[in-house]
Design an enzyme around this catalytic site. Structure first.
Site, PDB file in Angstrom:
ATOM      1  N   ASP A 230     -33.112   6.276 -42.182  1.00 38.26           N
ATOM      2  CA  ASP A 230     -32.204   6.774 -41.919  1.00 38.26           C
ATOM      3  C   ASP A 230     -32.052   8.539 -41.475  1.00 38.26           C
ATOM      4  O   ASP A 230     -32.523   9.288 -42.325  1.00 38.26           O
ATOM      5  CB  ASP A 230     -31.149   6.503 -42.940  1.00 38.26           C
ATOM      6  CG  ASP A 230     -29.607   5.989 -41.884  1.00 38.26           C
ATOM      7  OD1 ASP A 230     -29.473   5.240 -41.820  1.00 38.26           O
ATOM      8  OD2 ASP A 230     -28.701   7.324 -42.709  1.00 38.26           O
ATOM      9  N   ILE A 231     -30.953   8.521 -39.943  1.00 38.05           N
ATOM     10  CA  ILE A 231     -30.856   9.785 -39.616  1.00 38.05           C
ATOM     11  C   ILE A 231     -29.896  10.225 -40.517  1.00 38.05           C
ATOM     12  O   ILE A 231     -28.425   9.742 -40.407  1.00 38.05           O
ATOM     13  CB  ILE A 231     -31.014   9.359 -38.037  1.00 38.05           C
ATOM     14  CG1 ILE A 231     -32.165   8.996 -37.543  1.00 38.05           C
ATOM     15  CG2 ILE A 231     -30.578  10.939 -37.730  1.00 38.05           C
ATOM     16  CD1 ILE A 231     -32.055   8.787 -36.118  1.00 38.05           C
ATOM     17  N   ASN A 238     -23.412  11.902 -31.948  1.00 39.69           N
ATOM     18  CA  ASN A 238     -23.676  10.834 -31.028  1.00 39.69           C
ATOM     19  C   ASN A 238     -21.532  11.202 -31.002  1.00 39.69           C
ATOM     20  O   ASN A 238     -21.227  11.965 -29.918  1.00 39.69           O
ATOM     21  CB  ASN A 238     -23.176   9.402 -32.112  1.00 39.69           C
ATOM     22  CG  ASN A 238     -24.185   8.717 -31.239  1.00 39.69           C
ATOM     23  OD1 ASN A 238     -25.199   9.068 -30.559  1.00 39.69           O
ATOM     24  ND2 ASN A 238     -24.468   7.547 -32.015  1.00 39.69           N
ATOM     25  N   ASP A 247     -29.106   8.678 -28.084  1.00 43.71           N
ATOM     26  CA  ASP A 247     -30.511   8.480 -27.816  1.00 43.71           C
ATOM     27  C   ASP A 247     -31.478   8.879 -27.966  1.00 43.71           C
ATOM     28  O   ASP A 247     -32.201   8.277 -28.120  1.00 43.71           O
ATOM     29  CB  ASP A 247     -30.169   7.952 -26.438  1.00 43.71           C
ATOM     30  CG  ASP A 247     -28.927   6.407 -26.538  1.00 43.71           C
ATOM     31  OD1 ASP A 247     -28.825   5.924 -27.186  1.00 43.71           O
ATOM     32  OD2 ASP A 247     -28.363   6.245 -25.092  1.00 43.71           O
ATOM     33  N   GLU A 273     -29.089   3.527 -36.812  1.00 41.23           N
ATOM     34  CA  GLU A 273     -30.064   4.619 -37.283  1.00 41.23           C
ATOM     35  C   GLU A 273     -30.648   4.226 -38.458  1.00 41.23           C
ATOM     36  O   GLU A 273     -31.704   5.103 -38.733  1.00 41.23           O
ATOM     37  CB  GLU A 273     -29.266   5.750 -37.321  1.00 41.23           C
ATOM     38  CG  GLU A 273     -28.363   5.850 -38.077  1.00 41.23           C
ATOM     39  CD  GLU A 273     -26.808   5.712 -38.496  1.00 41.23           C
ATOM     40  OE1 GLU A 273     -25.969   5.689 -39.035  1.00 41.23           O
ATOM     41  OE2 GLU A 273     -26.770   4.553 -37.823  1.00 41.23           O
TER      42      GLU A 273
END
Length: 351
Positions: A230-231, A238, A247, A273
């Site tokens: 997971d980021i 964002n 993106d 993500e």
């Protein structure tokens, strides 16, 4: 050897793509050359009527190719009816033994490939061609329509002309069929790719991984390891930099994941993500080492976007499954360890 085959196939595909892209121009050029050839031949044989007929057809194609420079599908529809008219007049002048009716038959098949945007109208074009051929041949044979002077001059060349017309028709039909099949295969490949891959990152999608695992034969199933990735604070990326930057972060991380997975393992965008790396025939220790290297690589990344420099980290959870394990439970276990890593401060790998 594989590299050589890949280059050869790549060049061949480039040639096919070029022919496909320029198919209308090439078809019009073939028609122009064919009529030009017959103009000269009939002039040499002093069959002035047919030489003049082919000269008029040459002017028709010269107009589209060099004056209007129009090779659109509309020009092909005009060409279709020009071929019908030419074939009818040639058949009336020479009779069916010279094979000019074959052009109508050939175009009835080819029109499907050359004017795809006309949809069901193509069936009407085919029907017109078939009806024209049947009526034409029926009338010629029933009423014995003849032009004795023309047929007498052409009689010695009946077989060569018939074979030539057959050959030209066969080449056009074969070419249209071949390139149509190539385009169809490319469409299917694109559909297969979009079905199995995530559009943004190019990684495999969730549906593909689930189907891939479920379809492994029982006698070939092995122990495996799943890493859920997971980021960290992706929503903040964002909100701060915009979705375009988000993106780009996803695409950059996906490239890193693909490198870590290599050719034998699967890199999957699970959703949002979140990503999964699937390692068949691997141990937790080996996967942990790979994921630590990946974590450090991502931590050192600087992702440029619209003049800004974005730094991110990732958190991973690792779970192992036996050959007969329920993969959903293994993925759930990896997700729980990922969540534990987030609770402990993120930017870490939990086994």
């Amino acid at each position: 050897m594989n590299e050589l085959n890949a280059k050869t196939n790549g060049k061949l595909q480039n040639v096919i793509d070029w022919f496909t892209k320029n198919r209308n121009t090439l078809f019009l050029a073939i028609c122009f050359a064919n009529h030009g050839f017959y103009t000269i031949v009939f002039h040499y044989l002093e069959v002035w009527q047919l030489s003049a007929l082919n000269l008029v057809s040459c002017a028709f194609y010269f107009d589209f190719l060099f004056i209007r420079k129009d090779t659109s599908e509309k020009s092909i529809v005009y060409t279709y009816f020009e071929i019908l008219l030419f074939s009818v007049l040639s058949e009336i002048a020479l009779g069916p033994d010279y094979g000019f009716f074959l052009y109508i038959v050939g175009m009835s098949a080819t029109v499907f490939y050359l004017v795809p945007s006309y949809g069901n109208w193509r069936f009407l074009f085919q029907l017109i061609g078939i009806i024209t051929t049947v009526i034409l041949e029926g009338v010629i044979l029933s009423f014995d329509i003849r032009f004795p002077n023309i047929q007498e001059m052409m009689a010695p060349y009946r077989i060569p002309v018939f074979l030539f017309n057959t050959g030209i028709t066969a080449v056009i039909v074969f070419g249209a069929t071949f390139f149509y099949s190539q385009e169809t295969e490319k469409v299917w490949e694109s559909l297969r790719y979009s079905t199995n891959h995530d559009a943004l990152t190019g990684l495999y999608n969730r549906r593909f991984l689930e189907r891939y695992i479920e379809e492994i034969p029982y006698d070939k199933r092995t122990d495996y390891v799943v890493a859920m990735v997971d980021i960290d604070f992706f929503k903040k990326v964002n909100d701060t930099y915009g979705h375009e930057a988000g993106d780009k972060v996803l695409q950059t991380i996906s490239s890193c994941l693909q490198e870590t997975a290599g050719e034998k393992n699967l890199a999957v965008r699970w959703g949002g993500e979140e990503f999964i790396l699937y390692f068949p025939d691997a141990t937790q220790d080996i996967v942990y080492g790979k994921m630590e290297e990946l974590r450090k690589e991502v931590e050192a990344l600087v992702i440029p976007s619209s003049g800004r420099h974005i730094r991110i980290t990732i958190t991973s959870g690792i779970a192992a499954g036996l050959a007969d394990s329920n993969y959903e439970k293994v993925i759930l276990s990896a997700d729980e360890k990922l969540y534990l890593g987030k609770q402990r401060g993120r930017n870490q790998v939990i086994v």
